[in-house]
Each structure stands twice: as structure tokens, then as C-alpha cells.
Motif scaffolding. Sequence first.
Motif, PDB file in Angstrom:
ATOM      1  N   VAL A  77       0.923  -1.127   0.016  1.00  0.00           N
ATOM      2  CA  VAL A  77      -0.075  -0.015  -0.074  1.00  0.00           C
ATOM      3  C   VAL A  77       0.950   1.217  -0.039  1.00  0.00           C
ATOM      4  O   VAL A  77       1.728   1.435   0.822  1.00  0.00           O
ATOM      5  CB  VAL A  77      -0.928   0.004   1.353  1.00  0.00           C
ATOM      6  N   HIS A  78       0.663   1.989  -1.026  1.00  0.00           N
ATOM      7  CA  HIS A  78       1.456   3.276  -1.180  1.00  0.00           C
ATOM      8  C   HIS A  78       0.351   4.447  -1.008  1.00  0.00           C
ATOM      9  O   HIS A  78      -0.689   4.535  -1.237  1.00  0.00           O
ATOM     10  CB  HIS A  78       2.014   3.463  -2.379  1.00  0.00           C
ATOM     11  N   PHE A  79       0.797   5.159   0.258  1.00  0.00           N
ATOM     12  CA  PHE A  79      -0.118   6.452   0.539  1.00  0.00           C
ATOM     13  C   PHE A  79       0.516   7.741  -0.405  1.00  0.00           C
ATOM     14  O   PHE A  79       1.477   8.411   0.038  1.00  0.00           O
ATOM     15  CB  PHE A  79       0.025   6.559   1.934  1.00  0.00           C
ATOM     16  N   HIS A  80      -0.132   7.913  -1.412  1.00  0.00           N
ATOM     17  CA  HIS A  80       0.353   8.999  -2.578  1.00  0.00           C
ATOM     18  C   HIS A  80       0.209  10.070  -1.860  1.00  0.00           C
ATOM     19  O   HIS A  80      -0.726  10.654  -1.379  1.00  0.00           O
ATOM     20  CB  HIS A  80      -0.540   8.568  -3.617  1.00  0.00           C
ATOM     21  N   GLY A  81       1.476  10.852  -2.074  1.00  0.00           N
ATOM     22  CA  GLY A  81       1.505  12.202  -1.610  1.00  0.00           C
ATOM     23  C   GLY A  81       1.769  12.324   0.024  1.00  0.00           C
ATOM     24  O   GLY A  81       2.403  13.583   0.189  1.00  0.00           O
ATOM     25  N   TYR A 117      -6.122  12.850  -0.059  1.00  0.00           N
ATOM     26  CA  TYR A 117      -5.061  11.985  -0.475  1.00  0.00           C
ATOM     27  C   TYR A 117      -5.379  10.599  -0.937  1.00  0.00           C
ATOM     28  O   TYR A 117      -6.751  10.521  -1.102  1.00  0.00           O
ATOM     29  CB  TYR A 117      -4.006  11.834   0.296  1.00  0.00           C
ATOM     30  N   TRP A 118      -4.621   9.959  -1.396  1.00  0.00           N
ATOM     31  CA  TRP A 118      -5.261   8.470  -1.744  1.00  0.00           C
ATOM     32  C   TRP A 118      -4.298   7.461  -1.653  1.00  0.00           C
ATOM     33  O   TRP A 118      -3.023   7.640  -1.348  1.00  0.00           O
ATOM     34  CB  TRP A 118      -5.934   8.525  -3.115  1.00  0.00           C
ATOM     35  N   PHE A 119      -4.600   6.112  -1.781  1.00  0.00           N
ATOM     36  CA  PHE A 119      -3.643   5.072  -1.622  1.00  0.00           C
ATOM     37  C   PHE A 119      -3.793   3.825  -2.739  1.00  0.00           C
ATOM     38  O   PHE A 119      -5.226   3.791  -3.086  1.00  0.00           O
ATOM     39  CB  PHE A 119      -3.795   4.546   0.016  1.00  0.00           C
ATOM     40  N   HIS A 120      -3.008   3.293  -2.714  1.00  0.00           N
ATOM     41  CA  HIS A 120      -3.138   2.280  -3.827  1.00  0.00           C
ATOM     42  C   HIS A 120      -1.980   1.366  -3.788  1.00  0.00           C
ATOM     43  O   HIS A 120      -0.798   1.672  -2.972  1.00  0.00           O
ATOM     44  CB  HIS A 120      -3.104   2.802  -5.315  1.00  0.00           C
ATOM     45  N   PRO A 121      -1.716   0.075  -4.546  1.00  0.00           N
ATOM     46  CA  PRO A 121      -0.514  -0.714  -4.599  1.00  0.00           C
ATOM     47  C   PRO A 121       0.485  -0.121  -5.323  1.00  0.00           C
ATOM     48  O   PRO A 121       0.284   0.590  -6.180  1.00  0.00           O
ATOM     49  CB  PRO A 121      -1.186  -1.912  -5.141  1.00  0.00           C
ATOM     50  N   HIS A 122       1.690  -0.652  -4.886  1.00  0.00           N
ATOM     51  CA  HIS A 122       2.885  -0.519  -5.728  1.00  0.00           C
ATOM     52  C   HIS A 122       3.629  -1.677  -6.008  1.00  0.00           C
ATOM     53  O   HIS A 122       4.764  -1.903  -5.481  1.00  0.00           O
ATOM     54  CB  HIS A 122       3.671   0.774  -5.212  1.00  0.00           C
ATOM     55  N   ASP A 123       2.917  -2.643  -6.545  1.00  0.00           N
ATOM     56  CA  ASP A 123       3.661  -3.809  -7.077  1.00  0.00           C
ATOM     57  C   ASP A 123       4.526  -3.629  -7.916  1.00  0.00           C
ATOM     58  O   ASP A 123       4.368  -2.969  -8.880  1.00  0.00           O
ATOM     59  CB  ASP A 123       2.486  -5.046  -7.275  1.00  0.00           C
ATOM     60  N   MET A 374       3.628  13.243 -13.624  1.00  0.00           N
ATOM     61  CA  MET A 374       4.775  12.997 -12.907  1.00  0.00           C
ATOM     62  C   MET A 374       4.723  13.323 -11.497  1.00  0.00           C
ATOM     63  O   MET A 374       4.331  14.246 -10.943  1.00  0.00           O
ATOM     64  CB  MET A 374       6.075  13.673 -13.541  1.00  0.00           C
ATOM     65  N   HIS A 375       4.867  11.961 -10.733  1.00  0.00           N
ATOM     66  CA  HIS A 375       4.858  11.860  -9.302  1.00  0.00           C
ATOM     67  C   HIS A 375       5.966  11.550  -8.587  1.00  0.00           C
ATOM     68  O   HIS A 375       6.809  10.567  -8.891  1.00  0.00           O
ATOM     69  CB  HIS A 375       3.886  10.671  -9.141  1.00  0.00           C
ATOM     70  N   LEU A 376       6.347  12.545  -7.686  1.00  0.00           N
ATOM     71  CA  LEU A 376       7.732  12.325  -6.773  1.00  0.00           C
ATOM     72  C   LEU A 376       7.209  11.513  -5.408  1.00  0.00           C
ATOM     73  O   LEU A 376       6.208  12.400  -4.635  1.00  0.00           O
ATOM     74  CB  LEU A 376       8.431  13.441  -6.533  1.00  0.00           C
ATOM     75  N   HIS A 377       7.599  10.439  -4.919  1.00  0.00           N
ATOM     76  CA  HIS A 377       7.596   9.817  -3.539  1.00  0.00           C
ATOM     77  C   HIS A 377       8.099  10.522  -2.584  1.00  0.00           C
ATOM     78  O   HIS A 377       9.205  11.058  -2.793  1.00  0.00           O
ATOM     79  CB  HIS A 377       7.929   8.433  -3.741  1.00  0.00           C
ATOM     80  N   GLY A 378       7.484  10.388  -1.570  1.00  0.00           N
ATOM     81  CA  GLY A 378       8.095  11.110  -0.248  1.00  0.00           C
ATOM     82  C   GLY A 378       8.173  12.624  -0.170  1.00  0.00           C
ATOM     83  O   GLY A 378       8.573  13.133   0.962  1.00  0.00           O
ATOM     84  N   TRP A 423      13.909   7.358  -3.493  1.00  0.00           N
ATOM     85  CA  TRP A 423      12.447   7.648  -3.784  1.00  0.00           C
ATOM     86  C   TRP A 423      12.219   7.411  -5.531  1.00  0.00           C
ATOM     87  O   TRP A 423      12.856   7.967  -6.041  1.00  0.00           O
ATOM     88  CB  TRP A 423      12.041   8.926  -3.436  1.00  0.00           C
ATOM     89  N   LEU A 424      10.831   6.859  -5.488  1.00  0.00           N
ATOM     90  CA  LEU A 424      10.653   6.680  -6.867  1.00  0.00           C
ATOM     91  C   LEU A 424      10.031   8.131  -7.665  1.00  0.00           C
ATOM     92  O   LEU A 424       9.510   8.881  -6.807  1.00  0.00           O
ATOM     93  CB  LEU A 424       9.435   5.599  -7.044  1.00  0.00           C
ATOM     94  N   TYR A 425      10.401   8.398  -8.611  1.00  0.00           N
ATOM     95  CA  TYR A 425       9.838   9.646  -9.391  1.00  0.00           C
ATOM     96  C   TYR A 425       9.363   8.785 -10.690  1.00  0.00           C
ATOM     97  O   TYR A 425      10.220   8.291 -11.481  1.00  0.00           O
ATOM     98  CB  TYR A 425      10.908  10.495  -9.811  1.00  0.00           C
ATOM     99  N   HIS A 426       8.198   8.848 -10.850  1.00  0.00           N
ATOM    100  CA  HIS A 426       7.563   8.398 -12.134  1.00  0.00           C
ATOM    101  C   HIS A 426       6.475   8.877 -12.711  1.00  0.00           C
ATOM    102  O   HIS A 426       5.660   9.771 -12.047  1.00  0.00           O
ATOM    103  CB  HIS A 426       6.949   6.861 -11.912  1.00  0.00           C
ATOM    104  N   CYS A 427       5.894   8.242 -13.965  1.00  0.00           N
ATOM    105  CA  CYS A 427       4.873   8.845 -14.596  1.00  0.00           C
ATOM    106  C   CYS A 427       3.476   7.923 -13.911  1.00  0.00           C
ATOM    107  O   CYS A 427       3.823   6.825 -13.953  1.00  0.00           O
ATOM    108  CB  CYS A 427       4.876   8.646 -16.252  1.00  0.00           C
ATOM    109  N   HIS A 428       2.520   8.801 -13.526  1.00  0.00           N
ATOM    110  CA  HIS A 428       1.433   7.563 -13.325  1.00  0.00           C
ATOM    111  C   HIS A 428       0.505   7.282 -14.185  1.00  0.00           C
ATOM    112  O   HIS A 428      -0.553   6.516 -13.888  1.00  0.00           O
ATOM    113  CB  HIS A 428       0.593   8.636 -12.116  1.00  0.00           C
ATOM    114  N   ASP A 429       0.867   7.415 -15.510  1.00  0.00           N
ATOM    115  CA  ASP A 429       0.131   6.491 -16.559  1.00  0.00           C
ATOM    116  C   ASP A 429       0.616   5.306 -16.262  1.00  0.00           C
ATOM    117  O   ASP A 429       1.510   5.012 -16.410  1.00  0.00           O
ATOM    118  CB  ASP A 429       0.347   7.044 -17.767  1.00  0.00           C
TER     119      ASP A 429
HETATM  120 CU1  C2O Z   1       0.247   7.054  -6.867  1.00  0.00          CU
HETATM  121 CU2  C2O Z   1       4.162   5.961  -7.060  1.00  0.00          CU
HETATM  122  O1  C2O Z   1       2.091   6.636  -6.913  1.00  0.00           O
END
Ligand code: C2O
Length: 578
Positions: A77-81, A117-123, A374-378, A423-429
Motif C-alpha cells: 500500500v502506497h499512501f500517495h503524496g 490524498y489516496w492510496f493504492h498498491p505499488h507492486d 509525474m509523481h515524486l514519492h516522499g 524515492w521513486l519518481y515516475h509517470c502515473h500513467d
Molecule cells: Cu500514486 Cu508511485 O504512486
Amino acid sequence: MRQILLSSVLLLGSPLLAQTVDVNLTAAPGTVNLGPGYPAEPAWLYGGTLPGQVIRATQGQTLRVHFRNLLPEPTTVHFHGQPSTLGMDGMEGLSRPATAPGEEFRYEIRNLQSGTYWFHPHDANHHMQLDMGLYGVLIVDPPSPSLDPAYDVEQVIVLDDWNASSTGGTYTGPLLNGKTSLGQQTITVSPGQKLRLRILNAAATTHFVVALDGHPLTVTHTDGNRIQPLTVQSIPIGIGERYDAIVDCTNPGVWSLAVSTLQNRAATVVRGIVRYTGQTGPDPSPAYVPPNLSTGSLLSYAQLASYWPATTPITTTPNRTYPVQLGMQMGGGGIVYTINGQAWPNVTAMPVAFGDVVQFDLATAMGAGMLHPMHLHGHSVQLMGTAGGTLYPPIKDTVLVRGAGQPGGTISVQWRADNPGRWLYHCHDLVHMANGMMTLVDYQGDRDGDGLADVVDMEPLRDWPVLTVPDHEMAFHPGGAGNLSLQWQPGQWFLVYVALQELAAPLVLPPYGEQMLPPGGCSLLASGTVPAAGVAAVPYALPADPALSGFRLVLQALAGSTLPGGMRLSTDQAFRVL
Ligand code: C2O
Ligand code: CU
């Protein structure tokens, strides 16, 4: 930029730890009814519903999520943001291992930021668990309502692009709060009320526009962060973004809360219904396109300004500046999406040091049809070049980069490196992400001096000891043996207790923290001293009793400290249910 350091220091200096909120969260296969005309569909769900259960807490509290994985595959579970510590960030393989099927893990998020905020998996395997229905909203209220704009009622609006090829069902198309247009639950308001919408785009690959027929929207927050109120007719919302908007309910009737794609505002793809009390007119037609959706003023990043002055204003002399060039190329297995020409996992991390102001210059060579949220973790980032200027830059965690040559096709952000880790930095598509569009930011150094580099340290500011249980499949079967690890300051001593049950509610034991094990009902498993490497191994062996049908192992470490605040009880733990 935020108060993470300040509040950590306050917690350390205070004999009482923050109050906690305990929430149970289960991920499991289930079925959903998307609306009339569609058979019940398979899905993967948090708490059995689509969207998943809403989690709510107040800033200043510690959020403790007792997570149980009943899926057929490992998940996280990743707590986005939320600027959690690395160990609680829920990126499989980067933060800690995933939670195996049948296993439990307790997430603890301290330093909660207020907002939507929101949460979702990061498998790590395919990043598509989210697309099976695993997403939920986390609402964090500010410590005082006076820190929020005034509103009377609120409604969460979660958008998704359901895809039968992910779920194995029959429906492919947009959803609002887990339903098609015909399955909507009416939002009822009274004349004179202020309705706060908390809008989230949880889609895999679709960016949307939202408008409410007959009403302008006064936008108050972006990605949870308060902005100077801005009144627009329609809001574009990229994948992963959130906008809070207040509606002045002064136009009685029955209205379409209409959603289009960002590419084509001339078609309503899903809609909700806002009905004033006492209004008996028919529901708006699902196909109806309100004029404010198709042609009304559209919110743009350039208009945003933070409500609060920045603690780190935008500077012309950031410590580091990195280009973030978003691209694509043909790879052996098809299209690969790249950041600075590299595709995950073959990436070079961008180094930063604690305290740096880092600037990312985002740009794309791709056209208008190919956008990148583009989303930066942490961390959160501050947008440059907006109405907020250098002193009130809007704060976001997900930034939608538009096509080349378009407004928003290049955008720069600055952020403060105040949360050590990797920390991950990624596109959320999700398609871009699954096909390479992820990279890393690495903190240099060893902030807490425990011998573990920040990039692998799950608690790099060392406020608490961390007790880690191996998460691999066989670790907790009858006859299993292995090592728990206790990570903290070298030279500190610890006691590890084990019990079969934890307390229903934590007992506050100043100055040690919160006791999670039943007093008298637990036994000493091990004691020792944290070695120079910062991690102590604590061996365990389970009875090889074939009749053992299941157990729940609850562990807690009591650790001595020369740090302010004295001894601590670790509260991080994982355990397995057979
Ligand atoms: Cu909504 Cu890497 O996350
Ligand atoms: Cu992308």
C-alpha cells in the motif's frame, strides 16, 4: 515547504507521542456492480468496495493501517503524496518487500499532511493492481477547521477508466465513484449550502475534465495543498491528481456533474447527479454536455497560487538542477517510455543531499495526445512560473506535463530534500510506468549516523527503532526459522517481546511510546545491543507442529536511547497468518 522536520523534533522532545488512528484495511478479490445493464464484475478491492473505503485522520495524528493481503499475489500500500518514511512508502522492493498473500503488515504514517490524498498498491511486477480496483481516498483534516475553507457538506468524487482486459469482466469505460452514469447515487444538497467536492483521478491511462452544470467551481486545494481560491467553470485532472472545489448551492435544480476526457471536452463520458432537496425533475441525460464542460473556463497551473507563503521560496540558485526529459522509443518488447533516455529498471538515480533545493526541468518531445502525470514519492514539489510567483508557489505531488509546444509542455518544479531515502519518481500513467517511465532520487550520506546509507535506511531520521519481520513466503510456517531485524542507533540496547495478541487500542506509556502488547501476556524473545552496522539480527524458530493451524505473531521492541525522549517502543511490525 512543510513541517516534517519541525514536527519530528517536537515529537522527539515531547514525552507523549502523537495520538494514533487505527484502521483495518483488507485487499481481497470481490465483485462490483457498476450499474444497471452490467453483470457483477470481478475486481480486487480494499474493504470490499469500489472505490475502497475512505480512511480519515487528523493532521498531527499517527495513522496506523493494519493491512491484510487476501489477494492471490503479493501487494503493498502506497499512501500517495504523504511524506512517509522510506520503510512505509509501500514501493515493493524499494521500501521493503511486498506483503505476501495471507500476510499482514502494519503501516504507520507519521507527519500526516492535511488534505485529500489516496492510496493504492505499488507492486513491482506489472503495476496494474491499481487497475483491478485497488484504490481508496485518504482524507486528512487539518488540526483546526479554521485552517480549511468553510463548507457544509462534502462529497468524494473518484474517477476511473475501468478496463475489462485488466479485470476479466465485461465493462470498459469511465466510472465515477465506481459506477457508470446510470448507477449513480444522487448527491443531495440544500439551497444555500457549500458543497466541498474532493475529486481524485484514479484512472490508469485517462485524464479527465470535470464541470457541474449551472455552477462554477471554486478550487481550494490541489493535491491536498490549499491554494488561493480560484473560480473556474471546469477542472482538468490528470491521473493521480486531486482537486478540492467548493460549490455554492444557489441554483436549485437537478444538475449533471459531468466528466469528459481532457482530449475531447465535447462529450460527457460519465456523470454524477446533484439534486437540490425538493426538486423532482428527471435526472440529467448521461449524454448531456453542459456548456461549462465543453467551453467554460478551464483551470490552468499558471493560475495557481499557494494559500500559505512558502517556507522555501522559489530560488534562482537551487543546489541541483536536473533535466527530466520524457520520451519514448521502440524496444525489443514494444514501446518503451523513458526519462532522460533511460527505462526502468536500468536507470541512473539522481543524487541529492539532505537540505538541498532541487529543481526539475520537465519537458517532452511527444505530442498533445501523450501526457505525463509525474509523481515524486516522499515529497511535494512547488510549481514555478505560476500566479504564485516565488513566494506563493502552488504545492503538488503530481504534475501533469502536456504535449510538446503546448502550454504546460515544459514545466519546472523545485522541492526541498527533507525526507532522506531512495524515492521513486515516475509517470502515473500505468502503461507508461509499466513500460519504463520510472526513475529514482537517491539521498547521499547517512543522516542519522547509524551506519546505514540513507538510500537503504527505512527510518533515516531515526526517530523510532524499526523492527522488521522477513516477508518471504516460508518465513512463518510451522518449523520456520529466520531472523527478525532491529534497526536503530548503534550502541542502543533493545528487548524484543512476542505475544499472540495485541491490545485492541494502544496504551500510552510516557515516555516510552505506545504499548501494543498485552501487559503480562507477552514474553521476552531476545535482547541485545544494536551493532555498529545499525541492524541487529534476532533469531527465531517456530514450533514444527503440523497441527498448528494458524497464529498471529505480534512483536514489539523496547529500545534504550541516549536521544531526547528516552526509550522507545518500536511500533513497526509485520506478522503472518497461516
Ligand atoms: Cu500514486 Cu508511485 O504512486
Ligand atoms: Cu507518461
